[in-house]
Design a protein around this motif. Structure first.
Motif, PDB file in Angstrom:
ATOM      1  N   GLY A  43       9.139 -13.267  -5.226  1.00  0.00           N
ATOM      2  CA  GLY A  43      10.409 -13.057  -5.894  1.00  0.00           C
ATOM      3  C   GLY A  43      11.545 -13.723  -5.152  1.00  0.00           C
ATOM      4  N   ASN A  44      12.472 -14.283  -5.892  1.00  0.00           N
ATOM      5  CA  ASN A  44      13.676 -14.901  -5.365  1.00  0.00           C
ATOM      6  C   ASN A  44      14.751 -13.818  -5.285  1.00  0.00           C
ATOM      7  OD1 ASN A  44      16.171 -16.285  -5.119  1.00  0.00           O
ATOM      8  ND2 ASN A  44      15.274 -18.128  -6.010  1.00  0.00           N
ATOM      9  N   ALA A  45      15.341 -13.643  -4.106  1.00  0.00           N
ATOM     10  CA  ALA A  45      16.344 -12.592  -3.942  1.00  0.00           C
ATOM     11  C   ALA A  45      17.570 -12.811  -4.821  1.00  0.00           C
ATOM     12  CB  ALA A  45      16.767 -12.502  -2.476  1.00  0.00           C
ATOM     13  N   GLY A  46      17.695 -14.000  -5.383  1.00  0.00           N
ATOM     14  CA  GLY A  46      18.802 -14.279  -6.300  1.00  0.00           C
ATOM     15  C   GLY A  46      18.460 -14.011  -7.754  1.00  0.00           C
ATOM     16  N   SER A  47      17.214 -13.653  -8.035  1.00  0.00           N
ATOM     17  CA  SER A  47      16.779 -13.370  -9.412  1.00  0.00           C
ATOM     18  C   SER A  47      16.960 -11.881  -9.688  1.00  0.00           C
ATOM     19  CB  SER A  47      15.310 -13.774  -9.601  1.00  0.00           C
ATOM     20  OG  SER A  47      15.145 -15.153  -9.387  1.00  0.00           O
ATOM     21  N   ARG A  48      17.916 -11.544 -10.526  1.00  0.00           N
ATOM     22  CA  ARG A  48      18.262 -10.138 -10.732  1.00  0.00           C
ATOM     23  C   ARG A  48      17.835  -9.628 -12.113  1.00  0.00           C
ATOM     24  NH1 ARG A  48      24.332 -10.221  -7.965  1.00  0.00           N
ATOM     25  NH2 ARG A  48      23.678 -11.350  -6.083  1.00  0.00           N
ATOM     26  N   THR A  49      17.046 -10.407 -12.813  1.00  0.00           N
ATOM     27  CA  THR A  49      16.661 -10.008 -14.170  1.00  0.00           C
ATOM     28  C   THR A  49      15.308  -9.336 -14.229  1.00  0.00           C
ATOM     29  OG1 THR A  49      15.718 -12.201 -14.568  1.00  0.00           O
ATOM     30  CG2 THR A  49      18.036 -11.860 -15.179  1.00  0.00           C
ATOM     31  N   HIS A  50      14.605  -9.224 -13.094  1.00  0.00           N
ATOM     32  CA  HIS A  50      13.295  -8.579 -13.089  1.00  0.00           C
ATOM     33  C   HIS A  50      13.051  -7.902 -11.753  1.00  0.00           C
ATOM     34  CE1 HIS A  50      12.060 -12.086 -10.764  1.00  0.00           C
ATOM     35  NE2 HIS A  50      12.421 -12.873 -11.771  1.00  0.00           N
ATOM     36  N   GLU A  51      12.005  -7.091 -11.709  1.00  0.00           N
ATOM     37  CA  GLU A  51      11.732  -6.262 -10.546  1.00  0.00           C
ATOM     38  C   GLU A  51      11.344  -7.070  -9.316  1.00  0.00           C
ATOM     39  OE1 GLU A  51      11.515  -2.932  -8.201  1.00  0.00           O
ATOM     40  OE2 GLU A  51      12.402  -3.183 -10.206  1.00  0.00           O
ATOM     41  N   TYR A  52      10.673  -8.206  -9.519  1.00  0.00           N
ATOM     42  CA  TYR A  52      10.280  -9.028  -8.364  1.00  0.00           C
ATOM     43  C   TYR A  52      11.520  -9.469  -7.575  1.00  0.00           C
ATOM     44  CZ  TYR A  52       5.693  -9.383 -10.609  1.00  0.00           C
ATOM     45  OH  TYR A  52       4.477  -9.109 -11.184  1.00  0.00           O
ATOM     46  N   GLY A  53      12.492  -9.982  -8.303  1.00  0.00           N
ATOM     47  CA  GLY A  53      13.715 -10.419  -7.649  1.00  0.00           C
ATOM     48  C   GLY A  53      14.491  -9.277  -7.032  1.00  0.00           C
ATOM     49  N   LEU A  54      14.525  -8.136  -7.709  1.00  0.00           N
ATOM     50  CA  LEU A  54      15.248  -6.983  -7.189  1.00  0.00           C
ATOM     51  C   LEU A  54      14.611  -6.455  -5.914  1.00  0.00           C
ATOM     52  CD1 LEU A  54      16.052  -5.111 -10.524  1.00  0.00           C
ATOM     53  CD2 LEU A  54      17.652  -6.381  -9.069  1.00  0.00           C
ATOM     54  N   ARG A  55      13.277  -6.450  -5.859  1.00  0.00           N
ATOM     55  CA  ARG A  55      12.604  -6.018  -4.633  1.00  0.00           C
ATOM     56  C   ARG A  55      12.918  -6.966  -3.476  1.00  0.00           C
ATOM     57  NH1 ARG A  55       7.857  -4.635  -7.665  1.00  0.00           N
ATOM     58  NH2 ARG A  55       6.782  -6.491  -6.898  1.00  0.00           N
ATOM     59  N   ALA A  56      12.925  -8.252  -3.767  1.00  0.00           N
ATOM     60  CA  ALA A  56      13.257  -9.233  -2.733  1.00  0.00           C
ATOM     61  C   ALA A  56      14.692  -9.045  -2.260  1.00  0.00           C
ATOM     62  CB  ALA A  56      13.055 -10.643  -3.274  1.00  0.00           C
ATOM     63  N   LYS A  57      15.596  -8.809  -3.191  1.00  0.00           N
ATOM     64  CA  LYS A  57      16.995  -8.594  -2.822  1.00  0.00           C
ATOM     65  C   LYS A  57      17.141  -7.367  -1.928  1.00  0.00           C
ATOM     66  CE  LYS A  57      21.565  -7.618  -4.754  1.00  0.00           C
ATOM     67  NZ  LYS A  57      22.328  -7.310  -5.982  1.00  0.00           N
ATOM     68  N   ARG A  58      16.446  -6.282  -2.273  1.00  0.00           N
ATOM     69  CA  ARG A  58      16.515  -5.072  -1.452  1.00  0.00           C
ATOM     70  C   ARG A  58      15.944  -5.313  -0.062  1.00  0.00           C
ATOM     71  NH1 ARG A  58      15.304  -2.420  -6.537  1.00  0.00           N
ATOM     72  NH2 ARG A  58      13.062  -2.512  -6.079  1.00  0.00           N
ATOM     73  N   ALA A  59      14.863  -6.088   0.021  1.00  0.00           N
ATOM     74  CA  ALA A  59      14.255  -6.392   1.325  1.00  0.00           C
ATOM     75  C   ALA A  59      15.216  -7.204   2.196  1.00  0.00           C
ATOM     76  CB  ALA A  59      12.944  -7.143   1.128  1.00  0.00           C
ATOM     77  N   VAL A  60      15.909  -8.147   1.577  1.00  0.00           N
ATOM     78  CA  VAL A  60      16.873  -8.965   2.312  1.00  0.00           C
ATOM     79  C   VAL A  60      18.032  -8.105   2.809  1.00  0.00           C
ATOM     80  CG1 VAL A  60      18.603 -10.799   2.063  1.00  0.00           C
ATOM     81  CG2 VAL A  60      16.274 -11.157   1.225  1.00  0.00           C
ATOM     82  N   GLN A  61      18.525  -7.220   1.959  1.00  0.00           N
ATOM     83  CA  GLN A  61      19.631  -6.369   2.366  1.00  0.00           C
ATOM     84  C   GLN A  61      19.225  -5.448   3.514  1.00  0.00           C
ATOM     85  OE1 GLN A  61      22.901  -6.504   1.559  1.00  0.00           O
ATOM     86  NE2 GLN A  61      23.000  -5.067   3.290  1.00  0.00           N
ATOM     87  N   HIS A  62      17.996  -4.925   3.446  1.00  0.00           N
ATOM     88  CA  HIS A  62      17.515  -4.074   4.534  1.00  0.00           C
ATOM     89  C   HIS A  62      17.462  -4.862   5.835  1.00  0.00           C
ATOM     90  CE1 HIS A  62      15.539  -0.857   6.591  1.00  0.00           C
ATOM     91  NE2 HIS A  62      14.405  -1.529   6.752  1.00  0.00           N
ATOM     92  N   ALA A  63      17.021  -6.114   5.768  1.00  0.00           N
ATOM     93  CA  ALA A  63      16.970  -6.956   6.965  1.00  0.00           C
ATOM     94  C   ALA A  63      18.367  -7.233   7.501  1.00  0.00           C
ATOM     95  CB  ALA A  63      16.242  -8.263   6.655  1.00  0.00           C
ATOM     96  N   ARG A  64      19.342  -7.442   6.625  1.00  0.00           N
ATOM     97  CA  ARG A  64      20.725  -7.629   7.086  1.00  0.00           C
ATOM     98  C   ARG A  64      21.164  -6.423   7.920  1.00  0.00           C
ATOM     99  NH1 ARG A  64      22.850 -11.922   4.220  1.00  0.00           N
ATOM    100  NH2 ARG A  64      22.172 -12.050   2.040  1.00  0.00           N
ATOM    101  N   ASP A  65      20.878  -5.239   7.407  1.00  0.00           N
ATOM    102  CA  ASP A  65      21.265  -4.031   8.123  1.00  0.00           C
ATOM    103  C   ASP A  65      20.571  -3.948   9.476  1.00  0.00           C
ATOM    104  OD1 ASP A  65      22.812  -3.322   5.924  1.00  0.00           O
ATOM    105  OD2 ASP A  65      21.267  -2.018   5.074  1.00  0.00           O
ATOM    106  N   GLN A  66      19.290  -4.319   9.531  1.00  0.00           N
ATOM    107  CA  GLN A  66      18.545  -4.265  10.782  1.00  0.00           C
ATOM    108  C   GLN A  66      19.116  -5.241  11.813  1.00  0.00           C
ATOM    109  OE1 GLN A  66      14.805  -5.062   8.717  1.00  0.00           O
ATOM    110  NE2 GLN A  66      13.924  -3.189   9.607  1.00  0.00           N
ATOM    111  N   VAL A  67      19.427  -6.450  11.364  1.00  0.00           N
ATOM    112  CA  VAL A  67      19.972  -7.470  12.263  1.00  0.00           C
ATOM    113  C   VAL A  67      21.359  -7.058  12.756  1.00  0.00           C
ATOM    114  CG1 VAL A  67      20.828  -9.852  12.356  1.00  0.00           C
ATOM    115  CG2 VAL A  67      18.619  -9.354  11.292  1.00  0.00           C
TER     116      VAL A  67
END
Length: 389
Positions: A43-67
């Motif tokens: 999933g592309n974190a920029g794809s917000r029209t389906h669950e694959y992209g939304l999961r990727a976006k959430r994973a990226v945001q979680h990593a931002r918080d960790q960093v």
């Protein structure tokens, strides 16, 4: 032989890996997270029209918080890049337009910075900026008063590394931040070597910009970040160096490498959680190294009490570093300087700036390990060095 984490540090019959300042093998928990996102998720974190992209976006945001948490920051201050070199370029060159607009074209930095800072500064000089490089003392430490004395009314930026990649000398960032309290200059820190290892100094809110790399903290290669703190409610006025896509608040376009970002986040979280125990192991290795090397009369090129716990830069009197490389090739993988300049060896600009004698510079060896480095055969290493005298 199946490749394992242990074999990354010590291949059977081969040298032990003692060049962790150049890059460090990936932690197993990080590797597992990266592989999961390369094989089981997509999933592309920029794809917000389906669950694959939304999961990727959430994973990226979680990593931002960790960093961000490592430096007591917040996730939306993190701009993902390919590593600290790109982050340094974005921090330095990205402020240039603001400097021109405000007629502030002076920059203060140090003579011991990595080439990823010094070369962008040369670019800015060619564009009409003036740069003052402060020299360190004989232990590779830059004094806060020297930084303060170099400030001018038109100083746009102060850029000082967290810890030196060659000597491990940890710079007095808190004192420098205090010296900047009455000046409006932006404060940038190249923290490639110290992020996740020396925690408190990077938490100073007076530091505006922090460059970091994943592979220095046992994460994947090819991912890093520029942490751009708000000062009050204002972000640093950075301008993009590349265009096309608008990702990362328009500062770094391109599809986000979700597996690498996830791995970086896991590595950052592990660094924060395990910092104290890692320090204990690294100090133990340094104690063993110093005890074994003492009979050789080595000359240390930084104060061990003011350096990272996993780094030593030293020379053996009368022994050239190139001869050491050859003598140790089947015992230990060590370095005679920065990995970025090792293919065309020239005298270390860091050691020259420290004012060391030519023979010490010519003989300088950097040894860097980690908390996961296996026991080193120091007697064998010392015997090889002794034979060169």
């Amino acid at each position: 032989m199946k490749h394992t984490f242990a074999s990354a540090y010590k291949q059977e019959g081969g040298p032990v890996y003692l060049d962790c300042n150049a890059t460090a093998p990936i932690e197993p928990v990080v590797r597992d997270a990266v592989l999961r996102w390369m094989t089981d998720e997509m999933g592309n974190a920029g794809s917000r029209t389906h669950e694959y992209g939304l999961r990727a976006k959430r994973a990226v945001q979680h990593a931002r918080d960790q960093v961000a948490r490592v430096v007591d920051g917040v996730g939306d201050e993190v701009v993902f890049t390919s590593g600290a070199t790109e982050s340094n370029n974005l921090a330095l060159l990205g402020l240039a337009e603001h400097g021109v607009q405000t007629d502030r074209r002076h920059i203060v930095s140090t003579a011991i910075e990595h080439k990823a800072v010094l070369e962008p500064l040369e670019v800015l000089e060619a564009r009409g900026f003036s740069v003052t490089l402060v020299r360190p003392d004989e232990n590779g430490l830059v004094k806060a008063d020297s930084i303060k004395d170099a400030l001018r009314p038109d100083t746009l930026l102060v850029s000082v590394m967290h810890a030196n990649n060659e000597t491990g000398a940890v710079q007095p960032l808190v004192e420098i931040a205090t010296a900047l309290e009455d000046h409006d200059a932006f404060f940038h820190v190249d923290a490639a070597q110290g992020y996740g290892k020396v925690l408190e100094s990077l938490r100073s809110k007076r530091i505006d910009l922090i460059s970091v790399s994943s592979h220095k903290i046992y994460g994947p290669l090819g991912i890093g970040a520029l942490i751009a703190r708000r000062r009050g409610f204002k972000r640093p006025p950075l301008k993009a160096l590349m265009y096309g896509g608008g990702q990362e608040r328009g500062l770094r376009p391109g599809t986000l490498p979700v597996p690498l970002i996830v791995g970086f986040g896991v590595a950052a979280e592990a660094a924060l959680k395990n910092q104290a125990s890692r320090q204990v192991r690294c100090r133990d290795i340094r104690h063993q190294a110093l005890a074994a090397l003492e009979p050789l009369g080595i000359r240390m090129h930084a104060d061990p009490d003011r350096t990272l716990s996993h780094v030593m830069n030293f020379s053996v009197p009368g022994v050239d570093s190139e001869a050491v490389m050859v003598a140790l090739k089947d015992v230990a993988a060590v370095s005679n300087g920065s990995a970025c300049t090792s293919q065309s060896y020239s005298p270390s600009h860091v050691l020259e700036a420290m004012g060391l004698p030519e023979e010490e510079i010519a003989g300088a060896i950097r040894v860097s390990w980690s908390h996961l480095t296996p026991d080193v055969e120091w007697p064998l290493l010392v015997a090889r060095l002794d034979a060169l005298r």
